[in-house]
Design a protein around this motif. Sequence first.
Motif, short mmCIF file in Angstrom:
data_model
loop_
_atom_site.label_atom_id
_atom_site.label_comp_id
_atom_site.label_asym_id
_atom_site.label_seq_id
_atom_site.Cartn_x
_atom_site.Cartn_y
_atom_site.Cartn_z
N THR A 59 13.59 1.83 -1.09
CA THR A 59 13.03 2.74 -1.37
C THR A 59 13.49 3.53 -2.05
O THR A 59 14.07 3.91 -1.40
N ILE A 60 13.39 3.69 -3.90
CA ILE A 60 13.97 5.19 -4.36
C ILE A 60 12.06 5.70 -4.58
O ILE A 60 12.07 5.41 -5.20
N VAL A 61 12.74 7.60 -4.61
CA VAL A 61 11.93 7.87 -4.67
C VAL A 61 12.45 9.43 -5.83
O VAL A 61 13.57 9.05 -4.88
N SER B 210 0.97 -0.91 -0.13
CA SER B 210 -0.17 -0.38 0.05
C SER B 210 0.81 1.49 0.27
O SER B 210 0.32 2.24 -0.45
N PHE B 211 1.73 1.06 1.07
CA PHE B 211 2.80 2.55 0.67
C PHE B 211 3.48 2.74 -0.51
O PHE B 211 3.37 3.99 -1.01
N HIS B 212 3.78 1.61 -1.47
CA HIS B 212 4.67 1.62 -2.79
C HIS B 212 3.56 2.19 -3.50
O HIS B 212 4.30 3.05 -4.15
N LEU C 219 2.75 5.85 -3.79
CA LEU C 219 3.90 6.93 -3.64
C LEU C 219 4.11 6.66 -5.24
O LEU C 219 4.33 7.48 -6.44
N ALA C 220 3.29 5.55 -6.31
CA ALA C 220 3.71 5.20 -7.42
C ALA C 220 2.59 5.88 -7.85
O ALA C 220 2.28 6.94 -9.30
N LEU D 98 7.00 6.98 -6.79
CA LEU D 98 7.85 6.19 -7.06
C LEU D 98 9.06 5.91 -8.35
O LEU D 98 8.23 5.29 -8.78
N VAL D 99 9.95 5.41 -7.45
CA VAL D 99 11.32 5.13 -8.76
C VAL D 99 10.98 3.13 -8.56
O VAL D 99 11.32 2.78 -9.85
#
Length: 130
Positions: free
Chosen positions: A89-91, A38-40, A43-44, A49-50
Amino acid sequence: MIMLYGSQQDYDVLAGKPTGKPAMTPEAVAAMHAYMESFHQKLAESGELVGGQGLTAPVHARRVQLQGGALVVTDGPYPETQEVLAGYTIVECASFDRATEIAAGLVNPDDEGAYVDVRPIEGGWDELEL
């Protein structure tokens, strides 16, 4: 890049193996995975989100280092007190402050002293600040 840390003991807790800490139930592990998904996903949807992945347990790792002029390869696991990179996690976002705000959502509120690190990723040698 937001870096999450753990130890072999943490991976053992996730797997329900006996350690000095209580094992996580399958329901607790499923809840953790659902939270990360859910977190990712959020971000997507925001376009920040990368990418991101969890990493395998230290027992599956190898350390390659130079000792006395020779390469030495050591299989994991490493001592339980030694933390290793457990995932990332890459943002790509508006500011370092925003990346820090995002990272706060990855700190376990039930684990006093838990932390994640936030570090910018350099685009190349010309951007490297020493």
